[in-house]
Design a protein around this motif. Structure first.
Motif, PDB file in Angstrom:
ATOM      1  N   ALA A  95       0.840  -1.197   0.000  1.00 45.30           N
ATOM      2  CA  ALA A  95       0.000   0.000   0.000  1.00 45.30           C
ATOM      3  C   ALA A  95       0.873   1.244   0.000  1.00 45.30           C
ATOM      4  N   CYS A  96       0.388   2.307  -0.622  1.00 50.55           N
ATOM      5  CA  CYS A  96       1.123   3.572  -0.681  1.00 50.55           C
ATOM      6  C   CYS A  96       0.200   4.716  -0.244  1.00 50.55           C
ATOM      7  N   ILE A 141      -2.514  -2.717   6.226  1.00 50.26           N
ATOM      8  CA  ILE A 141      -1.788  -3.913   6.662  1.00 50.26           C
ATOM      9  C   ILE A 141      -2.766  -4.961   7.187  1.00 50.26           C
ATOM     10  N   ARG A 142      -3.764  -4.511   7.931  1.00 43.46           N
ATOM     11  CA  ARG A 142      -4.776  -5.447   8.443  1.00 43.46           C
ATOM     12  C   ARG A 142      -5.576  -6.078   7.310  1.00 43.46           C
ATOM     13  N   GLU A 171       3.316  -4.579   2.881  1.00 40.10           N
ATOM     14  CA  GLU A 171       4.150  -3.453   3.297  1.00 40.10           C
ATOM     15  C   GLU A 171       3.361  -2.157   3.112  1.00 40.10           C
ATOM     16  N   TYR A 172       3.863  -1.071   3.731  1.00 34.45           N
ATOM     17  CA  TYR A 172       3.301   0.259   3.513  1.00 34.45           C
ATOM     18  C   TYR A 172       4.435   1.180   3.099  1.00 34.45           C
ATOM     19  N   ILE A 173       4.274   1.867   1.961  1.00 37.98           N
ATOM     20  CA  ILE A 173       5.288   2.794   1.457  1.00 37.98           C
ATOM     21  C   ILE A 173       4.754   4.219   1.588  1.00 37.98           C
ATOM     22  N   PRO A 174       5.387   5.057   2.391  1.00 39.14           N
ATOM     23  CA  PRO A 174       4.925   6.441   2.519  1.00 39.14           C
ATOM     24  C   PRO A 174       5.246   7.250   1.257  1.00 39.14           C
ATOM     25  N   ALA A 189      14.172  -1.414  -2.245  1.00 47.71           N
ATOM     26  CA  ALA A 189      14.204  -2.539  -1.305  1.00 47.71           C
ATOM     27  C   ALA A 189      12.972  -3.420  -1.446  1.00 47.71           C
ATOM     28  N   VAL A 190      11.802  -2.790  -1.646  1.00 48.51           N
ATOM     29  CA  VAL A 190      10.561  -3.553  -1.813  1.00 48.51           C
ATOM     30  C   VAL A 190      10.601  -4.360  -3.103  1.00 48.51           C
ATOM     31  N   LEU A 191      11.074  -3.729  -4.187  1.00 49.58           N
ATOM     32  CA  LEU A 191      11.189  -4.446  -5.457  1.00 49.58           C
ATOM     33  C   LEU A 191      12.157  -5.617  -5.334  1.00 49.58           C
TER      34      LEU A 191
END
Length: 436
Positions: free
Chosen positions: A75-76, A89-90, A95-98, A108-110
């Protein structure tokens, strides 16, 4: 890798796309959840979805699960909205990307999304010889049949074959034939057109098409209904499939790897598996030994799992005490590597000392190596018991022995997983306690 961005990302689509492309990704866009699902249903090789945190992520991930589409979702959203991040997240986002996006974080996520999490850890000569053979046949186009007990790592070996084949840069798609109801398996494999049946709200590309030019793993193929086996045989022979409700055949170029923990020769004799399909699949047969047959793998795998679950649970790394290693080696491992992994995970959590001691390694005593005793108590008499009652006791006792593992229990009983599930459902309805 193929990346799908869903939503506006608060006007940061361009920035996120540029970062992803710079990291070697290919980007597709979807305006909302329905558009994103359409892209995924089309069979496009999406490996990662970045979705706007303001969209209905729960609905999106629920749809992915119900249609058995496996893809990593992150999610972003703007960094000052923690409530939305927690909700995402729930809902199932990994992951959560700000936002605005940070190049190092997206990189890093990729990297995490593309990193193979299917390492082959081994030390035993038998495993080494098997891998040598697998690597030798991997570049061919031949179908491969992997046999062995449940939990020995057949899917890991199948990925090894794919990764060492000429199709390594194409998609690897896995289907568990035992986990999908037979009424749905046909549509899962071959896809369907919109309106083909009730609930077919849009065209769905099947796994055969999704894996075209790549590799399709048919896990536990012995559980496939005989009617679907006929369609599978045609797909392999003619290299074409028919979507349900389709008007014309579709050409596919898919390499097949199949696995079975049952004796397919017996299944052919019993008439539950087609002989001609068996010959098509069994061009190359690799039998994976049980864990107890490759003891040198036990300690090296144990150390690997200690590291994995110590890091996962943010716990200090500990060594296995000599007594703990001995206990692991003196066990029969009916659940094989899968059981070993669960055992070590539990031991990491239960260990309280500087090392993982013997008492943290909790095993089923029935599968430990026991020195024979001079006398054994007589087995209880079966006189006066019904055949159905004895069968029920045997099935439930076997399930307790495998700590509730249905696949292992079915394997030990010599029956299909579907038969076992039907029996357990019957017993539950009759009021008997079934082990979890």
């Amino acid at each position: 890798m193929e990346l799908l961005i869903v939503g506006t990302l608060d006007g940061q689509i361009g920035a996120a796309s540029k970062i992803a492309i710079a990291q070697g990704g290919h980007v597709s866009l979807a305006g909302n959840v329905e558009e994103a699902l359409s892209v995924l249903r089309s069979g496009k090789n999406i490996e990662l979805v970045m979705i706007d945190v303001k969209l209905d992520i729960y609905k999106f991930i629920s749809s992915l699960n119900s249609e058995r589409m496996n893809v990593l979702v992150v999610a972003c959203g703007v960094a000052n909205d923690p409530a939305l991040a927690v909700r995402a997240i729930r809902a199932g986002a990994k992951e959560y990307i700000p936002l605005p996006p940070d190049p190092e974080l997206i990189g890093a996520v990729l990297a995490a999304a593309t990193r193979e999490n299917h390492a082959l850890i081994y030390a035993d000569k038998k495993t080494e010889a098997l891998l040598k053979m697998a690597k030798q046949i991997a570049p061919s186009e031949a179908s491969v049949l992997l046999t062995g007990e449940s939990g020995t790592g057949k899917e890991i070996f199948s990925r090894f074959i794919h990764d060492n084949s000429k199709r390594a840069n194409k998609k690897f798609v896995a289907v568990n034939c035992a986990a999908i109801p037979e009424t749905l398996l046909e549509s899962e494999l071959f896809g369907y057109e919109k309106g083909a049946f009730t609930g077919a709200v849009a065209r769905r590309i099947g796994k055969f098409e999704e894996a075209s030019d790549g590799t399709l793993l048919l896990d536990e193929i012995s559980e496939m209904d005989i009617r679907i086996q006929a369609k599978l045989l045609r797909a392999i022979q003619e290299k074409e499939i028919d979507r349900i409700g389709g008007k014309a055949p579709i050409k596919v170029n898919t390499r097949i790897i199949a696995t079975s923990n049952r004796n397919l020769d017996e299944a052919v004799k019993n008439g539950t598996f087609r002989q001609d399909l068996y010959y098509r699949l069994n061009v190359v047969n690799l039998h994976i030994p049980s864990l107890k047959e490759r003891p040198d793998d036990i300690v090296v795998l144990s150390k690997h799992f200690v590291k994995k679950y110590s890091e996962l649970n943010d716990l200090p790394m500990k060594e296995l005490a000599p007594a703990a290693e001995k206990k692991l080696l003196n066990y029969l491992w009916p659940g094989n590597v899968r059981e070993l992994e669960n055992t070590i995970h539990r031991a990491v959590l239960l260990s309280t000392g500087e090392k993982i001691e013997e008492d943290a390694v909790i095993l089923d005593d029935a599968s430990a190596v026991i020195v024979p005793e001079p006398e054994k108590p007589a087995a209880p008499s079966a006189v006066g018991k019904t055949l159905a009652g004895m069968e029920r006791e045997l099935i439930i006792d076997t399930l307790k022995h495998t700590l509730g593992n249905r696949n292992t229990a079915a394997n030990l009983l010599g029956i299909s997983i579907r038969t076992l599930r039907n029996k357990l459902k019957q017993y539950q309805e009759e009021g008997f306690d079934i082990p979890d």
